[in-house]
Design a protein around this motif. Structure first.
Motif, PDB file in Angstrom:
ATOM      1  N   CYS A 204       0.813  -1.217   0.000  1.00 51.40           N
ATOM      2  CA  CYS A 204       0.000   0.000   0.000  1.00 51.40           C
ATOM      3  C   CYS A 204       0.849   1.272   0.000  1.00 51.40           C
ATOM      4  CB  CYS A 204      -0.934   0.013   1.207  1.00 51.40           C
ATOM      5  SG  CYS A 204      -2.228  -1.248   1.136  1.00 51.40           S
ATOM      6  N   ALA A 205       2.107   1.135   0.358  1.00 45.07           N
ATOM      7  CA  ALA A 205       2.974   2.308   0.486  1.00 45.07           C
ATOM      8  C   ALA A 205       3.592   2.751  -0.835  1.00 45.07           C
ATOM      9  CB  ALA A 205       4.089   2.027   1.492  1.00 45.07           C
ATOM     10  N   LEU A 206       3.572   1.890  -1.862  1.00 46.71           N
ATOM     11  CA  LEU A 206       4.255   2.207  -3.111  1.00 46.71           C
ATOM     12  C   LEU A 206       3.680   3.464  -3.755  1.00 46.71           C
ATOM     13  CD1 LEU A 206       4.597  -1.359  -4.683  1.00 46.71           C
ATOM     14  CD2 LEU A 206       6.357  -0.030  -3.500  1.00 46.71           C
ATOM     15  N   GLU A 207       4.587   4.323  -4.206  1.00 54.09           N
ATOM     16  CA  GLU A 207       4.226   5.593  -4.820  1.00 54.09           C
ATOM     17  C   GLU A 207       4.644   5.601  -6.291  1.00 54.09           C
ATOM     18  OE1 GLU A 207       4.736   8.407  -0.838  1.00 54.09           O
ATOM     19  OE2 GLU A 207       6.376   8.310  -2.298  1.00 54.09           O
ATOM     20  N   ASP A 208       4.311   6.671  -6.986  1.00 58.31           N
ATOM     21  CA  ASP A 208       4.737   6.810  -8.378  1.00 58.31           C
ATOM     22  C   ASP A 208       6.258   6.697  -8.462  1.00 58.31           C
ATOM     23  OD1 ASP A 208       2.147   7.200  -9.171  1.00 58.31           O
ATOM     24  OD2 ASP A 208       2.310   9.376  -9.391  1.00 58.31           O
ATOM     25  N   GLY A 209       6.750   5.883  -9.390  1.00 59.64           N
ATOM     26  CA  GLY A 209       8.186   5.692  -9.540  1.00 59.64           C
ATOM     27  C   GLY A 209       8.741   4.564  -8.708  1.00 59.64           C
ATOM     28  N   ASP A 210       7.926   3.978  -7.821  1.00 59.45           N
ATOM     29  CA  ASP A 210       8.355   2.856  -6.989  1.00 59.45           C
ATOM     30  C   ASP A 210       8.079   1.540  -7.712  1.00 59.45           C
ATOM     31  OD1 ASP A 210       9.020   4.658  -5.028  1.00 59.45           O
ATOM     32  OD2 ASP A 210       7.288   4.224  -3.744  1.00 59.45           O
ATOM     33  N   TRP A 211       9.076   0.646  -7.669  1.00 59.56           N
ATOM     34  CA  TRP A 211       8.951  -0.639  -8.341  1.00 59.56           C
ATOM     35  C   TRP A 211       9.598  -1.725  -7.507  1.00 59.56           C
ATOM     36  CZ3 TRP A 211       6.056  -0.578 -12.709  1.00 59.56           C
ATOM     37  CH2 TRP A 211       5.882   0.667 -13.333  1.00 59.56           C
ATOM     38  N   LEU A 212       9.314  -2.954  -7.872  1.00 59.82           N
ATOM     39  CA  LEU A 212       9.925  -4.115  -7.246  1.00 59.82           C
ATOM     40  C   LEU A 212      10.767  -4.836  -8.285  1.00 59.82           C
ATOM     41  CD1 LEU A 212       6.753  -5.303  -5.354  1.00 59.82           C
ATOM     42  CD2 LEU A 212       8.715  -4.135  -4.341  1.00 59.82           C
ATOM     43  N   LEU A 213      11.982  -5.188  -7.902  1.00 59.13           N
ATOM     44  CA  LEU A 213      12.875  -5.933  -8.776  1.00 59.13           C
ATOM     45  C   LEU A 213      13.224  -7.261  -8.133  1.00 59.13           C
ATOM     46  CD1 LEU A 213      15.299  -3.106  -9.977  1.00 59.13           C
ATOM     47  CD2 LEU A 213      13.430  -4.153 -11.265  1.00 59.13           C
ATOM     48  N   GLY A 214      13.347  -8.306  -8.939  1.00 55.66           N
ATOM     49  CA  GLY A 214      13.784  -9.603  -8.448  1.00 55.66           C
ATOM     50  C   GLY A 214      15.300  -9.693  -8.481  1.00 55.66           C
ATOM     51  N   TRP A 215      15.787 -10.904  -8.338  1.00 54.82           N
ATOM     52  CA  TRP A 215      17.241 -11.090  -8.329  1.00 54.82           C
ATOM     53  C   TRP A 215      17.606 -12.342  -9.094  1.00 54.82           C
ATOM     54  CZ3 TRP A 215      21.470  -8.890  -8.568  1.00 54.82           C
ATOM     55  CH2 TRP A 215      22.676  -9.500  -8.231  1.00 54.82           C
ATOM     56  N   GLN A 216      18.500 -12.201 -10.060  1.00 52.92           N
ATOM     57  CA  GLN A 216      18.965 -13.300 -10.893  1.00 52.92           C
ATOM     58  C   GLN A 216      17.760 -14.022 -11.493  1.00 52.92           C
ATOM     59  OE1 GLN A 216      21.845 -15.259  -8.300  1.00 52.92           O
ATOM     60  NE2 GLN A 216      23.457 -13.874  -9.018  1.00 52.92           N
ATOM     61  N   ASP A 217      17.590 -15.295 -11.231  1.00 56.44           N
ATOM     62  CA  ASP A 217      16.485 -16.026 -11.858  1.00 56.44           C
ATOM     63  C   ASP A 217      15.239 -16.107 -10.983  1.00 56.44           C
ATOM     64  OD1 ASP A 217      18.010 -16.562 -14.126  1.00 56.44           O
ATOM     65  OD2 ASP A 217      18.900 -18.350 -13.221  1.00 56.44           O
ATOM     66  N   SER A 218      15.236 -15.361  -9.885  1.00 59.67           N
ATOM     67  CA  SER A 218      14.108 -15.450  -8.967  1.00 59.67           C
ATOM     68  C   SER A 218      13.362 -14.120  -8.878  1.00 59.67           C
ATOM     69  CB  SER A 218      14.586 -15.852  -7.560  1.00 59.67           C
ATOM     70  OG  SER A 218      13.505 -15.804  -6.647  1.00 59.67           O
ATOM     71  N   PRO A 219      12.203 -14.021  -9.514  1.00 60.91           N
ATOM     72  CA  PRO A 219      11.419 -12.793  -9.400  1.00 60.91           C
ATOM     73  C   PRO A 219      10.754 -12.653  -8.032  1.00 60.91           C
ATOM     74  CG  PRO A 219      10.201 -14.427 -10.656  1.00 60.91           C
ATOM     75  CD  PRO A 219      11.554 -15.015 -10.393  1.00 60.91           C
ATOM     76  N   ARG A 220      10.868 -13.688  -7.205  1.00 58.27           N
ATOM     77  CA  ARG A 220      10.247 -13.643  -5.884  1.00 58.27           C
ATOM     78  C   ARG A 220      11.206 -13.181  -4.793  1.00 58.27           C
ATOM     79  NH1 ARG A 220       5.386 -16.711  -5.850  1.00 58.27           N
ATOM     80  NH2 ARG A 220       4.971 -17.597  -7.913  1.00 58.27           N
ATOM     81  N   SER A 221      12.470 -13.020  -5.133  1.00 52.66           N
ATOM     82  CA  SER A 221      13.441 -12.459  -4.183  1.00 52.66           C
ATOM     83  C   SER A 221      13.440 -10.951  -4.404  1.00 52.66           C
ATOM     84  CB  SER A 221      14.827 -13.059  -4.432  1.00 52.66           C
ATOM     85  OG  SER A 221      15.734 -12.624  -3.447  1.00 52.66           O
ATOM     86  N   LEU A 222      12.600 -10.256  -3.654  1.00 55.75           N
ATOM     87  CA  LEU A 222      12.211  -8.894  -4.006  1.00 55.75           C
ATOM     88  C   LEU A 222      13.028  -7.823  -3.298  1.00 55.75           C
ATOM     89  CD1 LEU A 222       8.344  -9.358  -3.874  1.00 55.75           C
ATOM     90  CD2 LEU A 222       9.780  -9.289  -5.914  1.00 55.75           C
ATOM     91  N   ARG A 223      13.279  -6.740  -4.035  1.00 57.00           N
ATOM     92  CA  ARG A 223      13.831  -5.527  -3.442  1.00 57.00           C
ATOM     93  C   ARG A 223      13.046  -4.339  -3.968  1.00 57.00           C
ATOM     94  NH1 ARG A 223      18.913  -4.485  -7.344  1.00 57.00           N
ATOM     95  NH2 ARG A 223      18.369  -6.044  -8.882  1.00 57.00           N
ATOM     96  N   TYR A 224      12.889  -3.362  -3.098  1.00 54.45           N
ATOM     97  CA  TYR A 224      12.181  -2.132  -3.443  1.00 54.45           C
ATOM     98  C   TYR A 224      13.156  -1.140  -4.057  1.00 54.45           C
ATOM     99  CZ  TYR A 224      10.885   2.705  -2.514  1.00 54.45           C
ATOM    100  OH  TYR A 224      10.684   4.058  -2.632  1.00 54.45           O
ATOM    101  N   CYS A 225      12.784  -0.549  -5.194  1.00 57.12           N
ATOM    102  CA  CYS A 225      13.626   0.442  -5.863  1.00 57.12           C
ATOM    103  C   CYS A 225      12.756   1.568  -6.416  1.00 57.12           C
ATOM    104  CB  CYS A 225      14.405  -0.189  -7.020  1.00 57.12           C
ATOM    105  SG  CYS A 225      15.524  -1.524  -6.542  1.00 57.12           S
TER     106      CYS A 225
END
Length: 269
Positions: A204-225
């Motif tokens: 609910c906190a994500l704002e315009d320009g906020d996205w989630l990126l995965g890592w290597q072959d795992s889209p479920r290992s998430l980081r906020y960017c």
């Protein structure tokens, strides 16, 4: 962004780096191209005419595996350097020995974002206890800071930790300019929302320009960017207190296209 949402996104990234520190570090060994321009500007603006025996004090906020230290040691070969790296994750292996002939490395484990949210100035003062800095760097970190207010707070802290006349160098990732990264960001964010992979407070906190990126072959290992626009960078600089610092240059560098990071360099008043 409210504090609850910000804390949830910060914890998401803290978990990501605890779990992926080694594999992440393995892909982060070479210096960024933009660092060369930072070093050239620092030498020109701060080191010309300065006695060679006068140690240079450098702060590296969110230092990761300290590869910036290794780069600066080679970029400033005739200078004694006192380097202080700060990071919330101590699982990163350093890229080189902690001791060398011309550089002393100090490391502080500190979650600067949580400290800033808590108003825990005494924790941030641990950094200042190592001295005011000739060059304060923040590379690859601003995009992990949720919300304008907290980004501004961290930027101001960096400036205040810098000596009068010293320089501050900050990079702002603009990954949505890259079609491949933009596609991954959209796909991973959509997957996370569809399958509810995020705590509700974070989602609910994500704002315009906020996205989630995965890592290597795992889209479920998430980081906020956050992917910055030029206008957002301008807004952060314009909100600094009058007389605190002055912008001396800005440029784009890094990535295959040479423009994935927008760098801002300031001089502390």
């Amino acid at each position: 962004m409210d504090d609850r949402g910000a804390r949830a996104l910060i914890e998401l990234n803290n978990t990501f780096y605890r779990e992926n520190a080694s594999s992440f570090s393995e892909t982060r060994s070479a210096p960024w191209q933009g660092w060369k321009e930072v070093a050239r500007t620092f030498c020109r603006e701060c080191l010309e005419g300065r006695a060679a025996g006068d140690p240079v004090r450098i702060l590296d906020m969110a230092c990761g595996n300290q590869r910036l230290a290794s780069f600066l040691e080679s970029a400033l070969p005739h200078r004694d350097i006192v380097y202080c790296g700060v990071d919330s994750c101590d699982a990163f292996p350093a890229t080189a020995s902690q001791a060398s002939r011309h550089m002393r490395r100090d490391y502080i484990q500190l979650d600067a974002l949580q400290a800033a949210l808590d108003g825990a100035q005494q924790r941030l003062e641990r950094i200042a206890a190592h001295g005011n800095y000739d060059l304060s760097c923040c590379f690859g970190f601003m995009h992990h800071i949720p919300g304008f207010t907290l980004r501004l707070r961290i930027l101001r802290s960096l400036i205040e930790l810098t000596k009068p006349g010293g320089l501050i160098a900050v990079s702002y990732w603009q990954f949505m300019r890259d079609p491949r990264l933009a596609r991954k960001a959209r796909e991973t964010t959509a997957l996370a929302m569809r399958e509810r992979l995020l705590p509700q407070k974070a989602a609910c906190a994500l704002e315009d320009g906020d996205w989630l990126l995965g890592w290597q072959d795992s889209p479920r290992s998430l980081r906020y960017c956050h992917s910055f626009t030029d206008s957002e960078v301008d807004a952060l600089i314009s909100e600094l207190p009058v007389g605190l610092a002055a912008e001396i240059c800005r440029f784009s560098a890094d990535g295959k296209t040479g423009d994935l990071n927008r760098y801002i360099m300031l001089r502390r008043a």
